[in-house]
Design a protein around this motif. Structure first.
Motif, short mmCIF file in Angstrom:
data_model
loop_
_atom_site.label_atom_id
_atom_site.label_comp_id
_atom_site.label_asym_id
_atom_site.label_seq_id
_atom_site.Cartn_x
_atom_site.Cartn_y
_atom_site.Cartn_z
N ALA A 1 99.99 88.64 49.23
CA ALA A 1 99.51 88.72 47.84
C ALA A 1 98.58 89.92 47.68
N GLU A 2 97.79 90.18 48.72
CA GLU A 2 96.86 91.32 48.64
C GLU A 2 97.63 92.64 48.55
N GLU A 3 98.77 92.70 49.25
CA GLU A 3 99.58 93.93 49.19
C GLU A 3 100.04 94.21 47.76
N LEU A 4 100.21 93.14 47.01
CA LEU A 4 100.67 93.30 45.63
C LEU A 4 99.51 93.69 44.71
N GLY A 5 98.28 93.64 45.24
CA GLY A 5 97.13 94.06 44.45
C GLY A 5 96.14 92.95 44.15
N TYR A 6 96.43 91.72 44.61
CA TYR A 6 95.46 90.65 44.37
C TYR A 6 94.24 90.85 45.27
N SER A 7 93.08 90.61 44.68
CA SER A 7 91.83 90.87 45.39
C SER A 7 91.55 89.79 46.42
N GLN A 8 90.83 90.19 47.47
CA GLN A 8 90.41 89.22 48.48
C GLN A 8 89.43 88.21 47.90
N GLU A 9 88.92 88.51 46.72
CA GLU A 9 87.99 87.58 46.08
C GLU A 9 88.73 86.42 45.43
N LEU A 10 90.04 86.59 45.23
CA LEU A 10 90.81 85.51 44.61
C LEU A 10 90.93 84.35 45.60
N CYS A 11 90.91 83.15 45.08
CA CYS A 11 91.02 81.93 45.89
C CYS A 11 92.15 82.05 46.92
N SER A 12 91.86 81.69 48.16
CA SER A 12 92.87 81.86 49.22
C SER A 12 94.02 80.86 49.09
N TYR A 13 93.80 79.77 48.34
CA TYR A 13 94.93 78.88 48.04
C TYR A 13 95.90 79.64 47.11
N ALA A 14 95.34 80.30 46.12
CA ALA A 14 96.18 81.06 45.18
C ALA A 14 96.88 82.20 45.91
N ARG A 15 96.13 82.90 46.78
CA ARG A 15 96.76 84.00 47.52
C ARG A 15 97.86 83.49 48.44
N SER A 16 97.61 82.34 49.09
CA SER A 16 98.65 81.78 49.96
C SER A 16 99.87 81.38 49.14
N GLY A 17 99.58 80.78 47.97
CA GLY A 17 100.67 80.34 47.11
C GLY A 17 101.52 81.51 46.66
N ILE A 18 100.87 82.54 46.16
CA ILE A 18 101.61 83.71 45.67
C ILE A 18 102.29 84.43 46.84
N GLY A 19 101.55 84.58 47.94
CA GLY A 19 102.10 85.26 49.13
C GLY A 19 103.36 84.58 49.64
N SER A 20 103.35 83.24 49.65
CA SER A 20 104.51 82.53 50.21
C SER A 20 105.70 82.58 49.26
N VAL A 21 105.44 82.75 47.95
CA VAL A 21 106.56 82.92 47.02
C VAL A 21 107.17 84.31 47.21
#
Ligand code: SF4
Lengths: 262, 387
Positions: free
Chosen positions: B64-84
């Motif tokens: 998700a971070e590679e797509l531009g999401y910040s490390q400040e974003l909830c890691s549940y959200a990042r995991s969710g988006i990353g796994s999609v």
């Protein structure tokens, strides 16, 4: 150990300096030593122990060693380790039992501890994440002004019109200081601004711990007279500083080592 | 048994997804409604906990971070988006694809934006059940507003899944949900006993079915079996840990990547956690003449949707009821909603209960934000105060 220990050894492995202290059952200091920690905490600890062994050759089998500080768990020769929070409380309480709030500002961390009537910590806050509000902040700023760290406090005390340093972050404050230099401000006034800014940061940390009662300051930064001055203004209180403010953690550890055998 | 239940959950998710009947839901969503309408649910938050437990948080969040999401974003959200984005490189090959995304902001506002992002990637539509935060109890107009949202939810599900809501079925589901929650609550309350029959990690794992399968009959069986086991332990005086010496309260989500090491390490030193604010979050039974009103009340009154006073009250209550000696507040970098106000809470809770506490900082999934040495010092100092 069947016999009670005759000696207590405290080893405080801080991030900047390593301290050792040896006391007897009457809590008289027989030996003490301080060294920069450098790259090896274990090496610094060994050298400190060698130094106190020369100051007071004792029967080591009759002693107990307690380590403290951030490197406390790496010392195999220690019988036990106890956090710096507890050791500082015990050490300060031994030197001045009236102190209820202790502020310790070390090279790379700072802490505020409420000390209970029995000399044990009751509550604390720790800043070990950010160099602002630690000795490192003053070190960086002294470097920018090209002043030896040991003279930095006295320079600041010569100020007549302290500059305002509004950033508490080390990196931003550095550019602010450079700005003041560029604007032709006096080094004394810039230095005073730096000390006042750091005092404000520490005061806000200390306000997180509710306490009523006399205030003490330890750690290497307590040796800096300008910092003590500005902190006392910021908090509106007198501040007690022990003679050797860097040694209270090691002292507390040594006292706890003696208690251990009881 | 837990493994079987969770395996079934995954399997049912895949089947439902293939049949076009799968919704992703947030943890505080009134899942009884889709459940009663024949729509199966999968939980991205729970999936993110799996990402954490598998210790691949930095990798999956990294997508998700590679797509531009910040490390400040909830890691549940990042995991969710990353796994999609990269299901094949994520645990269990990601969650089965959803046909709808059901978000309720009673836990936080992040979930809405997160589901919007997933919607862009999966084209599944988002439904938001808006439950504005409560400060001082729920007013009549708040209740009416949330209730109207539940009506809209039913319309949304009817339209997208071509199903109807029958009141009889909703009552059945609500009853099963209530049974599971009541058994779970009894398991939690058994921990008031000394020694506590369950520790923190036990509860965090055992809560998975009540989060993800409320309203189904097989989890009622699971919680009955768990309660039998817990009661047996209490009768025999068997504690969750060998030598219980210190009883602490835990606040917030656990560090999933470190959960056993962390709690077992403390257990070896005689520290048990008979209560925490997180696993106590599922309570309240849907009942009464007006089921929608009941749903609107329960789901508006969840722990995270209430003000700081309610949180402080809850912590004090747990410390007193469970006879706890101190508390650890885990400040989770990801979850601002849970962690906000902990500094003040610490002071208030200590003052009211007379027991000490510490705040430790880290994250539940993103192990890059977890500094063991710093955490160790704080916890050691707390234990030194208590021993
Ligand atoms: S911000 Fe907190 S409540 Fe919201 S999804 Fe993340 S962990 Fe859950």
């Amino acid at each position: 150990m069947t016999q009670k220990p005759k000696y207590g050894i405290g080893l405080d492995l801080g991030s900047t300096s390593t301290k050792a202290m040896l006391i007897d059952r009457e809590r008289r200091v027989l030996g003490s030593h301080l060294l920069p920690t450098g790259a090896s905490a274990v090496g610094a600890a060994e050298r400190c122990l060698e130094a106190i062994a020369i100051q007071a050759p004792i029967d080591v089998s009759r002693s107990i060693t307690i380590s403290t500080g951030y490197g406390r768990s790496v010392i195999e020769s220690a019988d036990r380790n106890i956090t710096e929070i507890t050791c500082h409380s015990v050490g300060v309480n031994h030197l001045n039992p009236d102190i209820r709030l202790l502020i310790d500002v070390g090279g790379q961390d700072s802490k505020v501890i409420r000390i209970g009537a029995k000399g044990r910590p009751e509550d604390f806050e720790l800043n070990d994440k950010c160099s602002a509000g630690t000795g490192r902040f003053l070190e960086v700023m002294a470097g920018v002004l090209e002043v030896p760290l040991k003279d930095f406090g006295n320079l600041a005390l010569g100020s007549t019109d302290p500059c305002e340093i509004s950033n508490t972050c080390t990196v931003f404050a550095e550019s602010e200081v450079i700005g003041h230099i560029g604007a032709g401000k006096r080094a004394e006034d810039i230095a005073a601004g730096i000390h006042a800014s750091m005092a404000a940061k520490i005061a806000s940390l200390s306000k997180r711990i509710r306490s009523t009662g006399p205030l003490g300051l330890t750690g290497g930064v307590a040796l800096n007279p300008a910092f003590v001055h500005y902190l006392s203004i910021e908090l509106g209180e007198d501040i007690w500083v022990p003679e050797e403010p860097q040694m209270t953690g090691a002292l507390g550890a040594a006292i706890l080592a003696l208690d251990e055998g009881d | 048994m837990l493994q079987q239940v969770m395996f079934r959950y995954m399997l049912e998710g895949h089947t439902a997804s293939e049949e076009g009947k799968l919704a992703w839901v947030t943890s505080g969503f009134p899942v009884e409604i889709p459940q009663a309408m024949g729509v199966t649910s999968s939980y991205p938050e729970q999936y993110a906990a799996v990402v954490g437990s598998e210790k691949v948080g930095p990798t999956v969040c990294g997508f998700a971070e590679e797509l531009g999401y910040s490390q400040e974003l909830c890691s549940y959200a990042r995991s969710g988006i990353g796994s999609v984005l990269h299901p094949d490189d994520s645990p269990l090959n990601g969650l089965p694809p959803p046909q709808a995304l059901l978000a309720c902001n009673n836990i936080c506002g992040t979930v809405l934006r997160w589901y919007d992002a997933v919607s862009e990637l999966t084209e599944a539509p988002v439904f938001l059940l808006d439950t504005p935060p409560l400060d001082d109890g729920q007013s009549a107009h708040h209740m009416r507003y949330v209730k109207s949202g539940i009506h809209k939810l039913v319309d949304f599900l009817s339209k997208h899944f071509g199903t109807e809501l029958e009141e009889g079925r909703l009552r059945e589901v609500a009853e099963l949900s209530t049974q599971a929650i009541s058994l779970w609550t009894q398991c939690l309350e058994a921990c008031k006993k000394r020694p506590s029959p369950l520790n923190c990690a036990d509860r965090f794992l055992a809560m998975a079915p009540v989060v993800s399968m409320r309203g189904t009959d097989h989890i009622v069986e699971y919680y009955q079996a768990l309660l039998d086991e817990v009661n047996h332990r209490v009768r025999e005086g068997v504690g969750a840990i060998r030598d219980e010496r210190i009883r602490l309260l835990w606040d917030n989500i656990p560090p999933w990547f470190n959960i056993f090491k962390f709690f077992n390490g403390l257990a070896k030193r005689g520290v048990v956690f008979p209560a925490d604010t997180y696993t106590h979050a599922w309570s309240g039974s849907i009942s009464g003449d007006d089921l929608f009103e009941s749903v609107a009340t329960i789901y508006s009154n969840v722990y995270l949707n209430k003000g700081l006073d309610a949180k402080v009250d809850k912590m004090c209550e747990l410390i007193e009821d469970y006879n706890l000696d101190g508390f650890i507040l885990f400040s989770v970098r990801s979850c601002k909603r849970y962690s906000l106000g902990q500094m003040v809470s610490k002071e208030l809770v200590s003052e009211r209960t007379g027991v000490p506490g510490v705040i430790i900082e880290g994250d539940m999934v993103d192990s890059r934000l977890f500094n063991e040495a710093q955490i160790q010092t704080r916890i050691d100092a707390l234990l030194e105060m208590l021993l």
